[in-house]
Design an enzyme around this catalytic site. Structure first.
Site, PDB file in Angstrom:
ATOM      1  N   TYR A  69     133.486   2.332 -54.414  1.00 24.28           N
ATOM      2  CA  TYR A  69     132.660   1.239 -53.916  1.00 24.28           C
ATOM      3  C   TYR A  69     131.374   1.291 -54.719  1.00 24.28           C
ATOM      4  O   TYR A  69     130.718   2.329 -54.750  1.00 24.28           O
ATOM      5  CB  TYR A  69     132.340   1.376 -52.421  1.00 24.28           C
ATOM      6  N   TYR A 120     137.572  -3.705 -59.893  1.00 24.39           N
ATOM      7  CA  TYR A 120     138.288  -4.970 -59.679  1.00 24.39           C
ATOM      8  C   TYR A 120     138.591  -5.080 -58.198  1.00 24.39           C
ATOM      9  O   TYR A 120     138.782  -4.073 -57.507  1.00 24.39           O
ATOM     10  CB  TYR A 120     139.551  -5.084 -60.543  1.00 24.39           C
ATOM     11  N   LEU A 164     142.526  -3.906 -53.506  1.00 21.35           N
ATOM     12  CA  LEU A 164     142.434  -2.529 -53.039  1.00 21.35           C
ATOM     13  C   LEU A 164     143.337  -1.606 -53.849  1.00 21.35           C
ATOM     14  O   LEU A 164     144.515  -1.885 -54.035  1.00 21.35           O
ATOM     15  CB  LEU A 164     142.789  -2.409 -51.558  1.00 21.35           C
ATOM     16  N   HIS A 165     142.751  -0.534 -54.329  1.00 18.49           N
ATOM     17  CA  HIS A 165     143.472   0.488 -55.084  1.00 18.49           C
ATOM     18  C   HIS A 165     142.849   1.839 -54.799  1.00 18.49           C
ATOM     19  O   HIS A 165     141.674   1.946 -54.445  1.00 18.49           O
ATOM     20  CB  HIS A 165     143.474   0.172 -56.586  1.00 18.49           C
TER      21      HIS A 165
END
Length: 164
Positions: A96, A100, A103-104
């Site tokens: 955070y 990009y 969610l990964h």
């Protein structure tokens, strides 16, 4: 678009290490481009979730706990099975701000000082799971600090808004 190409197997299907095909709680685990896969000292894989409605840590709630627990459990098992790296030697985290907005989750060797793995940017997946189990809106309410480079447009927006 490259994330969607991987998820739809239009690209890099041969690089998939593990997949849970569930559309709600599933993901694809692939080697990150930063890792050449020749040695385990700098092991680096990414879990890309199938869901397209979760952009970042801020979107997570207790509803997503089954997905996050799948990523944690199955990701560790797949890496141990494929690369013989025990779970105790992995750093598993989310960024955070993310680079990009899909969610990964990052899986890196504990011994590897991966870019963005420092405490200012990385949130350990196990901690994220615990925080959401305590409070479903934890990441909507929590102040999250993160570093920005001097040339980043987001920094300029914060400065213009008088937030720095």
């Amino acid at each position: 678009q490259w994330v969607y190409n991987i998820l739809e197997k239009k690209a890099e299907a041969d690089r998939i290490i593990h997949e849970n095909p569930d559309p709600c709680d599933g993901f694809v685990l692939v080697p990150d481009f930063k890792w050449n896969q020749n040695q385990l000292d700098d092991l680096y894989l990414i879990a890309l979730v199938h869901r397209r409605d979760i952009k970042s840590l801020r979107d997570l709630s207790a509803e997503h706990l089954p997905l996050l627990r799948n990523i944690l459990r199955e990701g560790k098992e797949a890496i141990t099975r494929r690369f013989a790296v025990p779970a105790s030697q992995l750093r598993i985290y989310l960024h955070y701000q993310p680079s990009y907005h899909h969610l990964h989750v990052h899986f890196t060797a504990l011994s590897y000082d991966a870019p963005g793995s420092s405490v200012e940017r990385a949130h350990l997946l196990a901690d994220v799971i615990d925080n959401l189990a305590m409070d479903t809106a934890y990441y909507q309410k929590r102040a999250l600090t993160f570093p920005l480079r001097a040339d980043e447009p987001l920094l300029k927006k914060f400065q213009e808004a008088g937030r720095l």
